[in-house]
Motif scaffolding. Sequence first.
Motif, PDB file in Angstrom:
ATOM      1  N   ASN A  52      41.954  28.140  40.577  1.00 16.20           N
ATOM      2  CA  ASN A  52      42.169  28.487  41.825  1.00 16.20           C
ATOM      3  C   ASN A  52      41.739  30.042  41.765  1.00 16.20           C
ATOM      4  OD1 ASN A  52      44.600  30.212  41.295  1.00 16.20           O
ATOM      5  ND2 ASN A  52      45.578  28.235  41.270  1.00 16.20           N
ATOM      6  N   ALA A  53      41.754  30.583  43.083  1.00  8.71           N
ATOM      7  CA  ALA A  53      41.251  31.881  43.347  1.00  8.71           C
ATOM      8  C   ALA A  53      42.100  32.850  42.758  1.00  8.71           C
ATOM      9  CB  ALA A  53      41.426  32.283  44.919  1.00  8.71           C
ATOM     10  N   ARG A  54      43.443  32.646  42.929  1.00  8.39           N
ATOM     11  CA  ARG A  54      44.305  33.713  42.212  1.00  8.39           C
ATOM     12  C   ARG A  54      44.159  33.791  40.607  1.00  8.39           C
ATOM     13  NH1 ARG A  54      50.954  33.362  42.262  1.00  8.39           N
ATOM     14  NH2 ARG A  54      51.433  35.437  42.013  1.00  8.39           N
ATOM     15  N   ALA A  55      43.890  32.569  40.101  1.00 11.20           N
ATOM     16  CA  ALA A  55      43.625  32.581  38.542  1.00 11.20           C
ATOM     17  C   ALA A  55      42.311  33.399  38.418  1.00 11.20           C
ATOM     18  CB  ALA A  55      43.777  31.287  38.156  1.00 11.20           C
ATOM     19  N   LEU A  56      41.311  33.093  39.302  1.00  7.96           N
ATOM     20  CA  LEU A  56      40.201  33.682  39.159  1.00  7.96           C
ATOM     21  C   LEU A  56      40.284  35.186  39.274  1.00  7.96           C
ATOM     22  CD1 LEU A  56      37.120  33.662  38.695  1.00  7.96           C
ATOM     23  CD2 LEU A  56      36.774  33.067  40.853  1.00  7.96           C
ATOM     24  N   MET A  57      40.923  35.605  40.188  1.00  3.27           N
ATOM     25  CA  MET A  57      41.072  37.102  40.580  1.00  3.27           C
ATOM     26  C   MET A  57      41.828  37.780  39.499  1.00  3.27           C
ATOM     27  SD  MET A  57      41.877  37.640  44.259  1.00  3.27           S
ATOM     28  CE  MET A  57      42.957  36.455  44.768  1.00  3.27           C
ATOM     29  N   ASN A  58      42.679  37.286  38.579  1.00  7.27           N
ATOM     30  CA  ASN A  58      43.303  37.748  37.456  1.00  7.27           C
ATOM     31  C   ASN A  58      42.535  37.801  36.251  1.00  7.27           C
ATOM     32  OD1 ASN A  58      45.906  38.478  35.575  1.00  7.27           O
ATOM     33  ND2 ASN A  58      45.007  36.560  34.636  1.00  7.27           N
ATOM     34  N   PHE A  59      41.488  36.664  36.233  1.00  8.29           N
ATOM     35  CA  PHE A  59      40.361  36.723  35.016  1.00  8.29           C
ATOM     36  C   PHE A  59      39.433  37.944  35.268  1.00  8.29           C
ATOM     37  CE2 PHE A  59      36.220  35.272  33.889  1.00  8.29           C
ATOM     38  CZ  PHE A  59      36.206  35.168  32.576  1.00  8.29           C
ATOM     39  N   LEU A  60      39.081  38.008  36.470  1.00  6.32           N
ATOM     40  CA  LEU A  60      38.097  39.114  36.952  1.00  6.32           C
ATOM     41  C   LEU A  60      38.754  40.587  36.611  1.00  6.32           C
ATOM     42  CD1 LEU A  60      36.644  37.866  39.976  1.00  6.32           C
ATOM     43  CD2 LEU A  60      35.673  37.688  37.904  1.00  6.32           C
ATOM     44  N   SER A  61      39.959  40.781  36.956  1.00  5.00           N
ATOM     45  CA  SER A  61      40.709  41.990  36.724  1.00  5.00           C
ATOM     46  C   SER A  61      40.660  42.445  35.407  1.00  5.00           C
ATOM     47  CB  SER A  61      42.219  42.048  37.346  1.00  5.00           C
ATOM     48  OG  SER A  61      42.776  41.234  36.580  1.00  5.00           O
ATOM     49  N   LEU A  62      40.729  41.373  34.523  1.00 10.81           N
ATOM     50  CA  LEU A  62      40.652  41.860  33.147  1.00 10.81           C
ATOM     51  C   LEU A  62      39.282  41.705  32.379  1.00 10.81           C
ATOM     52  CD1 LEU A  62      43.958  39.901  32.302  1.00 10.81           C
ATOM     53  CD2 LEU A  62      43.689  42.415  32.315  1.00 10.81           C
ATOM     54  N   ARG A  63      38.165  41.125  33.068  1.00 12.81           N
ATOM     55  CA  ARG A  63      37.191  40.817  32.146  1.00 12.81           C
ATOM     56  C   ARG A  63      35.949  41.377  32.941  1.00 12.81           C
ATOM     57  NH1 ARG A  63      39.079  39.608  27.527  1.00 12.81           N
ATOM     58  NH2 ARG A  63      40.720  37.738  27.555  1.00 12.81           N
ATOM     59  N   THR A  64      36.152  42.376  33.837  1.00 13.67           N
ATOM     60  CA  THR A  64      35.146  43.352  34.336  1.00 13.67           C
ATOM     61  C   THR A  64      35.640  44.614  34.427  1.00 13.67           C
ATOM     62  OG1 THR A  64      35.903  42.780  36.516  1.00 13.67           O
ATOM     63  CG2 THR A  64      33.978  41.287  35.955  1.00 13.67           C
ATOM     64  N   LYS A  65      34.552  45.604  34.121  1.00 15.52           N
ATOM     65  CA  LYS A  65      34.836  47.027  34.117  1.00 15.52           C
ATOM     66  C   LYS A  65      34.412  47.789  35.436  1.00 15.52           C
ATOM     67  CE  LYS A  65      34.181  51.007  31.304  1.00 15.52           C
ATOM     68  NZ  LYS A  65      35.486  51.570  31.309  1.00 15.52           N
ATOM     69  N   ARG A  66      35.165  48.005  36.310  1.00 12.94           N
ATOM     70  CA  ARG A  66      34.686  48.603  37.675  1.00 12.94           C
ATOM     71  C   ARG A  66      35.603  49.898  37.652  1.00 12.94           C
ATOM     72  NH1 ARG A  66      32.915  44.652  41.221  1.00 12.94           N
ATOM     73  NH2 ARG A  66      32.964  46.417  42.768  1.00 12.94           N
ATOM     74  N   GLU A  67      34.622  50.985  38.231  1.00 16.26           N
ATOM     75  CA  GLU A  67      35.315  52.188  38.365  1.00 16.26           C
ATOM     76  C   GLU A  67      36.472  52.296  39.457  1.00 16.26           C
ATOM     77  OE1 GLU A  67      34.804  54.940  36.690  1.00 16.26           O
ATOM     78  OE2 GLU A  67      33.526  53.677  35.395  1.00 16.26           O
TER      79      GLU A  67
END
Length: 243
Positions: free
Chosen positions: A186-201
């Motif tokens: 779901n979107a909440r799980a995906l956001m958690n994934f993205l927060s950890l697996r992308t590097k953004r300034e």
Amino acid sequence: MADAEAMDVEFRSDVDVELIKSAASDADVLWAARVSTKGESSLAEVEADPARSRGLINYLMRDRHGTPFEHSSMTFYVKAPIFVFREFMRHRTFSFNEESGRYRRLAPVFYVPAPDRKLVQEGKPGKYVFVDGTPEQHKLVTEATKDSYRQSYRAYLEMLDVGVAREVARTVLPVGLYSSMYATCNARALMNFLSLRTKREDSKFPSFPQREIEMVAEQMEEQWAALMPLTHAAFEANGRVAP
């Protein structure tokens, strides 16, 4: 014996991510949030005041009211090296089904780092950075990985050729072998994934993902953003923190 030249070994430096199906929209978030105060909502009501809807989603994200973001579903088809999947599967809020080397002969498709892949780690754990390798290092990585892949796949075929079970023969194959899976979230799980697996300034909390799983995450984010633009904008505006 298996002939290495006849194996048609394929070397890749990319990943595939395809959104197979989805039931995900910003309206899903709004309905779920408003039911606590208004009961049932209609799509017309959601669309009647876009600014208010945008503000509600931003409020939910900012104050981390997370459950309204769980009323969505996305299924991705991912083809990537096995070592990427082993990191991916630490995210237990996804549902996974991966191809099995017990039941099918695995194709000789292997990961080789691209020329722009940073190769050298500097610093201590928690503070290290990766920097470009030298041309000699890139040459060694490319040649060594390709040679190792050919040798391991040749051994795999030799065992299959004499009747060894697939589940035994696969033990010689490396984690650079490509696998494929369906991953649903779901979107909440995906956001958690993205927060950890992308590097953004612009992230509130720094993350240091391995580049190969970040390649998967970037493609997933692009496809999700098209489905839920208001939610994605709020995610970015609030420091890329999962609610």
